[in-house]
Design a protein around this motif. Structure first.
Motif, PDB file in Angstrom:
ATOM      1  N   ILE A  47       0.820  -1.215   0.000  1.00  0.00           N
ATOM      2  CA  ILE A  47       0.000   0.000   0.000  1.00  0.00           C
ATOM      3  C   ILE A  47       0.852   1.263   0.000  1.00  0.00           C
ATOM      4  O   ILE A  47       1.781   1.394   0.796  1.00  0.00           O
ATOM      5  N   SER A  79       0.359   5.787  -1.123  1.00  0.00           N
ATOM      6  CA  SER A  79      -0.598   6.844  -1.436  1.00  0.00           C
ATOM      7  C   SER A  79      -0.013   7.771  -2.495  1.00  0.00           C
ATOM      8  O   SER A  79       0.860   8.587  -2.196  1.00  0.00           O
ATOM      9  N   ARG A 113      -5.359   5.378  -1.786  1.00  0.00           N
ATOM     10  CA  ARG A 113      -4.378   4.363  -1.425  1.00  0.00           C
ATOM     11  C   ARG A 113      -4.386   3.307  -2.527  1.00  0.00           C
ATOM     12  O   ARG A 113      -5.437   2.943  -3.035  1.00  0.00           O
TER      13      ARG A 113
END
Length: 108
Positions: A80, A82, A88
């Motif tokens: 993950i 951003s 995300r």
């Protein structure tokens, strides 16, 4: 799990009219929501840390409601991160191809 189609990302070595650059991944990209077929073009700098599979094979992207749930039990290629406020992203490997999951705060 409910997957909502978002876009297809196609790696290229050609120059395009780039809409943005994601510095940590060394990724140039076009905005898929500007394309009538939801195509995102991506070009990776030579020193991009992204896995070869993501840099060389087109990916399909889906919006998911909960990233952690979507990733459970999957073969994670890129954990993950951003790329922008309220978004995300993660990549998994599915049948030898990259698949992108996107969690978008405004769509949850």
């Amino acid at each position: 799990m409910n997957y909502k189609f978002s876009h297809i990302g196609i790696p290229t070595s050609e120059e395009k009219e780039w809409d943005g650059f994601y510095e940590p991944g060394k990724i140039h990209y076009t905005k898929f929501n500007k394309d009538e077929y939801q195509i995102e073009w991506v070009k990776f700098d030579a020193d991009s840390p992204m896995p070869e599979l993501v840099r060389t094979i087109p990916h399909v992207a889906y919006v998911v409601a909960n990233m952690e749930d979507a990733l459970q039990g999957k073969d994670i290629l890129v954990d993950i991160f951003s790329p922008g406020e309220g978004v995300r992203v993660a990549f998994i490997k599915h049948n030898g191809a990259p698949v992108e999951f996107m969690e978008v705060a405004s769509q949850i």
